[in-house]
Design a protein around this motif. Structure first.
Motif, PDB file in Angstrom:
ATOM      1  N   THR A 211       0.805  -1.228   0.000  1.00  0.00           N
ATOM      2  CA  THR A 211       0.000   0.000   0.000  1.00  0.00           C
ATOM      3  C   THR A 211       0.833   1.271   0.000  1.00  0.00           C
ATOM      4  N   SER A 212       2.140   1.157   0.112  1.00  0.00           N
ATOM      5  CA  SER A 212       3.129   2.237   0.015  1.00  0.00           C
ATOM      6  C   SER A 212       3.886   2.387   1.326  1.00  0.00           C
ATOM      7  N   PRO A 213       5.176   2.700   1.241  1.00  0.00           N
ATOM      8  CA  PRO A 213       5.990   2.865   2.453  1.00  0.00           C
ATOM      9  C   PRO A 213       5.425   3.895   3.426  1.00  0.00           C
ATOM     10  N   SER A 214       4.806   4.953   2.893  1.00  0.00           N
ATOM     11  CA  SER A 214       4.292   6.010   3.772  1.00  0.00           C
ATOM     12  C   SER A 214       3.048   5.581   4.541  1.00  0.00           C
ATOM     13  N   SER A 215       2.436   4.455   4.147  1.00  0.00           N
ATOM     14  CA  SER A 215       1.221   3.999   4.832  1.00  0.00           C
ATOM     15  C   SER A 215       1.538   3.156   6.062  1.00  0.00           C
ATOM     16  N   VAL A 216       2.815   2.857   6.277  1.00  0.00           N
ATOM     17  CA  VAL A 216       3.197   1.957   7.365  1.00  0.00           C
ATOM     18  C   VAL A 216       2.797   2.512   8.729  1.00  0.00           C
ATOM     19  N   GLU A 217       3.038   3.796   8.937  1.00  0.00           N
ATOM     20  CA  GLU A 217       2.777   4.389  10.250  1.00  0.00           C
ATOM     21  C   GLU A 217       1.409   5.040  10.374  1.00  0.00           C
ATOM     22  N   ARG A 218       0.648   5.027   9.293  1.00  0.00           N
ATOM     23  CA  ARG A 218      -0.699   5.587   9.372  1.00  0.00           C
ATOM     24  C   ARG A 218      -1.603   4.856   8.393  1.00  0.00           C
ATOM     25  N   GLU A 219      -2.890   5.049   8.552  1.00  0.00           N
ATOM     26  CA  GLU A 219      -3.856   4.349   7.704  1.00  0.00           C
ATOM     27  C   GLU A 219      -3.701   4.772   6.251  1.00  0.00           C
ATOM     28  N   ALA A 220      -3.715   3.784   5.373  1.00  0.00           N
ATOM     29  CA  ALA A 220      -3.588   4.084   3.945  1.00  0.00           C
ATOM     30  C   ALA A 220      -4.846   4.771   3.441  1.00  0.00           C
ATOM     31  N   LYS A 221      -4.654   5.821   2.660  1.00  0.00           N
ATOM     32  CA  LYS A 221      -5.794   6.493   2.056  1.00  0.00           C
ATOM     33  C   LYS A 221      -6.137   5.797   0.746  1.00  0.00           C
ATOM     34  N   ALA A 222      -7.400   5.807   0.412  1.00  0.00           N
ATOM     35  CA  ALA A 222      -7.837   5.112  -0.802  1.00  0.00           C
ATOM     36  C   ALA A 222      -7.221   5.711  -2.058  1.00  0.00           C
ATOM     37  N   THR A 223      -6.770   6.966  -1.955  1.00  0.00           N
ATOM     38  CA  THR A 223      -6.224   7.639  -3.138  1.00  0.00           C
ATOM     39  C   THR A 223      -4.748   7.338  -3.347  1.00  0.00           C
ATOM     40  N   ARG A 224      -4.104   6.725  -2.375  1.00  0.00           N
ATOM     41  CA  ARG A 224      -2.667   6.482  -2.501  1.00  0.00           C
ATOM     42  C   ARG A 224      -2.405   5.352  -3.486  1.00  0.00           C
ATOM     43  N   SER A 225      -1.527   5.593  -4.444  1.00  0.00           N
ATOM     44  CA  SER A 225      -1.291   4.604  -5.495  1.00  0.00           C
ATOM     45  C   SER A 225      -0.107   3.701  -5.167  1.00  0.00           C
ATOM     46  N   GLY A 226      -0.320   2.768  -4.275  1.00  0.00           N
ATOM     47  CA  GLY A 226       0.691   1.763  -3.999  1.00  0.00           C
ATOM     48  C   GLY A 226       0.530   0.613  -4.975  1.00  0.00           C
ATOM     49  N   ASN A 227       1.316  -0.440  -4.773  1.00  0.00           N
ATOM     50  CA  ASN A 227       1.249  -1.582  -5.690  1.00  0.00           C
ATOM     51  C   ASN A 227      -0.129  -2.229  -5.711  1.00  0.00           C
ATOM     52  N   ALA A 228      -0.791  -2.263  -4.557  1.00  0.00           N
ATOM     53  CA  ALA A 228      -2.124  -2.878  -4.508  1.00  0.00           C
ATOM     54  C   ALA A 228      -3.103  -2.108  -5.389  1.00  0.00           C
ATOM     55  N   ARG A 229      -3.091  -0.784  -5.264  1.00  0.00           N
ATOM     56  CA  ARG A 229      -4.033   0.030  -6.036  1.00  0.00           C
ATOM     57  C   ARG A 229      -3.715  -0.021  -7.529  1.00  0.00           C
ATOM     58  N   ILE A 230      -2.444  -0.006  -7.862  1.00  0.00           N
ATOM     59  CA  ILE A 230      -2.034  -0.063  -9.270  1.00  0.00           C
ATOM     60  C   ILE A 230      -2.595  -1.311  -9.944  1.00  0.00           C
ATOM     61  N   HIS A 231      -2.640  -2.406  -9.196  1.00  0.00           N
ATOM     62  CA  HIS A 231      -3.099  -3.678  -9.766  1.00  0.00           C
ATOM     63  C   HIS A 231      -4.552  -4.004  -9.406  1.00  0.00           C
TER      64      HIS A 231
END
Length: 322
Positions: A211-231
């Motif tokens: 979900t992205s390195p920046s999501s580790v310490e806080r809840e991932a936002k739906a708009t963040r384009s990590g590997n999960a969202r990309i796919h």
């Protein structure tokens, strides 16, 4: 010399490499894609009339992975099954393998540094400190990484055991799962499922990768384009949890190069033993509960189908009239 040279043509990556990256992370990380496709094609053509019982458990597992691969890449099955060229099929497998390997390499590299920040609660210091890009100080050589890598059920506080682990006199095989997999790093030998694959460090590794390195310490936002969202990934898979666990375990080890055949880390056996357990029909109840826990931990918008309809809502009234 003062003028710009000719513009470089942008390099385009074969879409199969892109799909291969996701395949390796979420379906199977350590398989031989060429052999997988070759055997899958044979089963769908020459052996299509044979009953399920004619295949070994390993062949059935392999075919399941092949089927998931075909579903994950639009048009791939038709392209492979209608191809008259062995070379084309080989090239397809090569691109998928390249994607899986490059994703694994990228994740290994990024986790090597990131995992150092997760070894202790915020504000506490590692003693002695561990270099962010140095592996030789890790593994059983360091008190903290050694404690996390110690097999569940083995007492790391026993100085004799600790020394044998450090010297290599006591070797650890891949199917001896480390305590780092367990919630609060505690293992109950009367209930080995309790807390399994629910540790904080595993969730952080998973979020870092998916979900992205920046999501580790806080809840991932739906708009963040990590590997999960990309796919388009909206829920975890058993293989993706095992992949994160394999990467985290390797990041804590003293081995510098990830290799399937490395007998020191024994990563392939670790990966396969965990994945086979999660795919065992006898473990379905525990696995389903685990997947729900993971989905709620990683994907903020995840909903289970079992959630009851809100009382007195319009939907409840519509359902009541059926």
């Amino acid at each position: 010399a003062l003028q710009l040279g000719p513009r470089k043509k942008p390099r385009t990556t074969d879409p199969l490499v892109h799909h291969g990256r996701h395949f390796g992370r979420t379906i199977h990380a350590l398989c031989n894609v060429n052999a997988l496709i070759t055997n899958g094609v044979i089963r769908m053509s020459e052996r299509s009339e044979e009953p399920e019982e004619a295949f070994t458990a390993q062949e059935r597992r392999e075919h399941k992975v092949f089927t998931l691969l075909m579903r994950s890449v639009p048009g791939l099955e038709e392209r492979i099954m209608t191809s008259d060229s062995e070379e084309e099929v080989h090239n397809i497998a090569t691109m998928l393998q390249k994607g899986a390997s490059s994703a694994r390499s990228d994740d290994t590299k990024s986790l090597k540094s990131a995992i150092i920040d997760w070894l202790l609660p915020a504000g506490e210091c590692l003693i002695p400190p561990i270099g962010r890009n140095i592996k030789i100080e890790r593994g059983f050589h360091h008190e903290r990484t050694g404690a996390l890598l110690c097999p569940a059920g083995v007492d790391w506080s026993d100085q004799e055991i600790k020394q044998k682990l450090r010297s290599g006199e006591l070797s650890v095989s891949g199917d001896q799962w480390p305590i780092l997999l367990y919630s609060s790093y505690k293992y109950d030998d009367t209930n080995p499922w309790k807390g399994l694959l629910q540790s904080v460090i595993l969730v952080k590794a998973y979020k870092h990768i998916f979900t992205s390195p920046s999501s580790v310490e806080r809840e991932a936002k739906a708009t963040r384009s990590g590997n999960a969202r990309i796919h388009g990934m909206t829920s975890v898979t058993c293989a993706s949890i095992v992949y994160a666990a394999t990467q985290a375990r390797f990041a804590l080890s003293s081995s510098s190069v990830f290799s399937r055949t490395d007998t020191t880390t024994d990563s392939e056996r670790f990966y396969n033993s965990l994945l086979e357990m999660l795919e065992d029909p006898d473990e379905t109840v525990e696995v389903n509960a685990l997947l729900t826990w993971w989905n709620r931990s990683v994907f903020p918008n995840y909903n289970t189908n079992s959630r009851p309809v809100s009382k007195d809502s319009a939907l409840a009234k519509i359902k009541a009239k059926r």
